[in-house]
Design an enzyme around this catalytic site. Structure first.
Site, PDB file in Angstrom:
ATOM      1  N   ASP A   4      41.569   3.804  15.305  1.00 24.94           N
ATOM      2  CA  ASP A   4      42.444   4.918  15.649  1.00 24.94           C
ATOM      3  C   ASP A   4      42.844   4.679  17.116  1.00 24.94           C
ATOM      4  O   ASP A   4      42.113   4.021  17.854  1.00 24.94           O
ATOM      5  CB  ASP A   4      41.671   6.230  15.501  1.00 24.94           C
ATOM      6  CG  ASP A   4      42.487   7.427  15.949  1.00 24.94           C
ATOM      7  OD1 ASP A   4      43.689   7.460  15.628  1.00 24.94           O
ATOM      8  OD2 ASP A   4      41.938   8.303  16.629  1.00 24.94           O
ATOM      9  N   CYS A  40       0.850  -1.204   0.000  1.00 28.16           N
ATOM     10  CA  CYS A  40       0.000   0.000   0.000  1.00 28.16           C
ATOM     11  C   CYS A  40       0.881   1.248   0.000  1.00 28.16           C
ATOM     12  O   CYS A  40       0.546   2.255  -0.626  1.00 28.16           O
ATOM     13  CB  CYS A  40      -0.894   0.040   1.239  1.00 28.16           C
ATOM     14  SG  CYS A  40      -2.005  -1.360   1.354  1.00 28.16           S
TER      15      CYS A  40
END
Length: 699
Positions: A396, A19
């Site tokens: 890192d 729908c």
């Protein structure tokens, strides 16, 4: 010509994925609309063009879709499941069905009274379906309503009234349960939207007034009492309190907030009273950005969803062709027309694509919503899927595996407190991060500074000053060794500490060595456990990419058990390292702070930013943001992603498998309309309920 602005609207009653696709096409067909996108997961629509709410509602009238402005705060009336109109209609249909079945047993299935009861049951339970189905049929648009309408009309023509009534009732039940389940899946977003209060108390002059948050300006002063939620992002001007930030960061332990600290809208002030200076407007707060990004993430289609959408596009026409062939081919060769037309109608019912179309989006919606509640922002279905395929993760160092700021780790002197007092008194005048680490350490030990005369900073070496009439020098090992005699055993201990990643500062008084202080960026207490969890989760390669010197980097990597380490890297070198890892392992994640590591984050398969709360750069640059400044959520995110991938595959198998089994029943002629609707309803409910299991994945 100036391009029309994009407007966003919230939707109600959007419970069906097919729908949603039809609704989107209807809006696009409006003459004043340039483009439209319906976000099924978030129950929103974005429209570029000149339209009104009434125009959009007209486009969704086929499914009773209601539209509201995005910023409009609408208090939705909670209607109990059994008081909803569609469910009351289903119950009435069921009552007539049961009476009809009893009448057919007593008087025979073709008795006018029994048939009349079945007709009433079909009309009551299937009214909305027929209305949409006939309208769709007139436009040659084939969705589930169209297929069901053809099947029920066909059943009536061949006299299968009881079967038709049973199918209408089961279809109504299926629709009601699907809508209920889909609303459950969407609750993760509606709960996020309810986190921040709609009003707040602010001080204007000498008056305290309560205002709606949309009227609060930057620099207004919020008054937040104990037990109240903070309404806006801001900085604490007055007071100290414990603030529960679980709604933003997922952290269960309250954070202590004092003057100068940042606070976020939607967090709970638990203890003291606070005065907060507002720093962002309501639409720019961290929680507003999270809601926006989560909704955008749910609109973005994952690879598996794109496959399903493409498959469904050809699947429905194929089912119609198969149903037609089943109905006419056997009778042409002498089989009974009524039996095979009935089988063809059953194929149409089996062919409803609901379960297949909803199989992926409901899982994506649930997983992304669950992650947001746990303090993990995943910015799209594609990233959710990619996380589950990771083979290598690059980290890192500074601020990711370590805390990101220096701390004193070791002190050696004849009298520690006296030594620290002298050194700290000199370093108080310095702005160097290592100096500040010593000052903070002294404050923690309740050591107070004394007067210093003639302070002088010696660039690249250290600092000097006169304390209690004697000249003190504090600085690098080479500088102090060159100007005083340092015992060989001290040099050995210093070198050992440097090997372990410490920066060591020596101190002398009047040219006589007095002691040293070691400072390091400490490893997060959780880093080791997180890396062990990642290895046990099947991550083959973990590497640290850092700009630090090789000796420090290797010491930290050894402590944490990282597979590899690459040190002394510039941002462009990190980028090259990520590309090399991708060539070797395929799917690679980069975990960083979202600012310095932007090139590497962008080049990786999945860029993961630390500390998204309050950091706009992290929210914008990364594919995934860990809202708390903590790695602990990374193994959870990988588990959630893998579970989501597993569930999506299961959903597609359920959706297609049940339908294939039902279709195989055609061969012996066992397929009935009620088996067909059970196969369709069962597949849809299995898919939705299976997806809701993702709500149970915790940290």
């Amino acid at each position: 010509m100036e391009k029309a602005a994009k407007k966003e609207y919230r939707l109600e009653n959007l419970s069906c994925a097919s729908c949603a696709m039809k609704f989107e096409n209807n809006i696009k067909d409006l003459p004043t609309v340039e483009d439209a996108l319906v976000n099924f997961g978030a129950s929103k629509v974005s429209v570029i063009g000149d339209v009104t709410v009434e125009d959009i509602e007209k486009a969704g009238a086929f499914d009773g879709i209601k539209v509201a402005q995005e910023k409009q705060r609408k208090v939705e009336e909670k209607v109990p499941f059994f008081k909803r109109k569609e469910n009351i209609v289903t119950v009435i249909s069921f009552v007539f069905l049961v009476i009809g079945i009893i009448a057919s047993i007593v008087n025979g299935e073709s008795h006018p009274f029994a048939v009349g009861l079945f007709v009433v049951s079909i009309a009551v339970g299937g009214y909305e379906m027929f209305k949409h189905g006939i309208k769709n049929l007139s436009k040659f648009y084939f969705d589930m309503n169209t297929l069901m309408t053809i099947a029920i009309i066909g059943a009536a023509i061949i006299g299968e009234w009881r079967e038709g009534a049973v199918v209408v009732f089961l279809f109504a039940v299926s629709e009601a349960l699907e809508a209920y389940s889909m609303n459950k899946a969407r609750q993760s977003i509606s709960q996020l939207m309810d986190i921040a209060p709609p009003t707040a108390t602010i001080r204007r002059g000498d008056q305290l007034i309560e205002v709606d948050t949309e009227f609060i300006q930057i620099n207004d002063i919020l008054i937040v009492k104990p037990g109240q939620k903070i309404a806006m992002d801001g900085i604490v001007l007055k007071g100290t309190s414990a603030v529960n930030q679980a709604s933003i960061t997922g952290e269960s332990v309250p954070a202590v907030k004092k003057i100068g600290d940042e606070v976020f809208a939607g967090t709970l002030n638990e203890e003291g009273s606070l005065e907060v200076q507002v720093t962002k407007r309501v639409e720019d707060t961290t929680i507003a950005k999270i809601i926006h990004l989560v909704e955008e993430a749910q609109a973005e289609k994952a690879p598996s969803q794109k496959f399903v959408d493409k498959f469904a596009k050809y699947y429905t026409p194929a089912i119609i062709v198969i149903a037609f062939l089943v109905a006419i081919v056997p009778p042409i060769f002498g089989a009974d027309w009524q039996s095979w037309i009935y089988q063809g109608l059953a194929v149409l019912v089996v062919g409803c694509p609901c379960a297949l179309v909803v199989s992926t989006p409901v899982a994506i919606v649930t997983a992304i919503g669950n992650a947001a509640k746990q303090g993990v922002l995943i910015k799209g279905g594609i990233h959710l899927e990619e996380i589950g395929r990771l083979k290598a993760i690059a980290f890192d160092k500074t601020g990711t595996l370590t805390k990101g700021y220096p701390e004193v780790t070791y002190v050696e002197a004849e009298s520690d407190n006296d030594f620290i007092q002298k050194v700290m008194s000199i370093e108080t005048y310095s702005q160097h991060p290592l100096a500040q680490a010593i000052v903070k350490y002294a404050a923690k030990e309740h050591i107070h500074a004394v007067d210093v005369e003639g302070f002088q900073s010696v660039t690249g070496k250290g600092a000097e000053g006169v304390v209690d009439g004697k000249k003190w020098s504090v600085g690098s090992v080479s500088w102090i060794v060159a100007n005083s005699t340092v015992p060989a055993e001290v040099i050995a201990r210093v070198e050992n500490l440097q090997t372990e990643g410490n920066t060591v500062m020596l101190a002398s008084e009047g040219g006589v060595y007095k002691g040293f202080i070691a400072v390091a960026d400490p490893i997060r207490s959780t880093s080791g456990k997180v890396l062990a969890d990642l290895k046990s989760a099947g991550i083959k390669h973990t590497v640290m990419l850092t700009g630090d010197d090789e000796r420090t980097a290797k010491a930290i990597a050894a402590k944490l058990g990282l597979t590899d380490v690459e040190a002394s890297l510039m941002p462009e070198h990190k980028l090259s390292a990520i590309k090399t890892l991708k060539e070797k392992y395929g799917a690679v994640a980069m975990v960083g702070d979202g600012v310095n590591d932007s090139p590497a984050l962008a080049a990786s398969t999945v860029g993961i930013a630390m500390g998204g709360a309050g950091t706009d750069a992290a929210l914008e640059t990364a594919d995934v943001a860990l809202m708390a400044d903590d790695l602990e959520k990374l193994p959870y995110t990988i588990r959630l992603s893998r579970k989501a991938l597993h569930i999506i595959k299961e959903n597609i198998m359920f959706a297609l498998g049940l339908k294939i089994i039902a279709l195989l029943l055609i061969i012996p002629g066992w397929l009935t309309l009620w088996i067909a609707i059970f196969a369709d309803m069962g597949a849809t409910l299995l898919v939705v309920l299976n997806s809701l299991r993702l709500l149970k994945v915790y940290k």
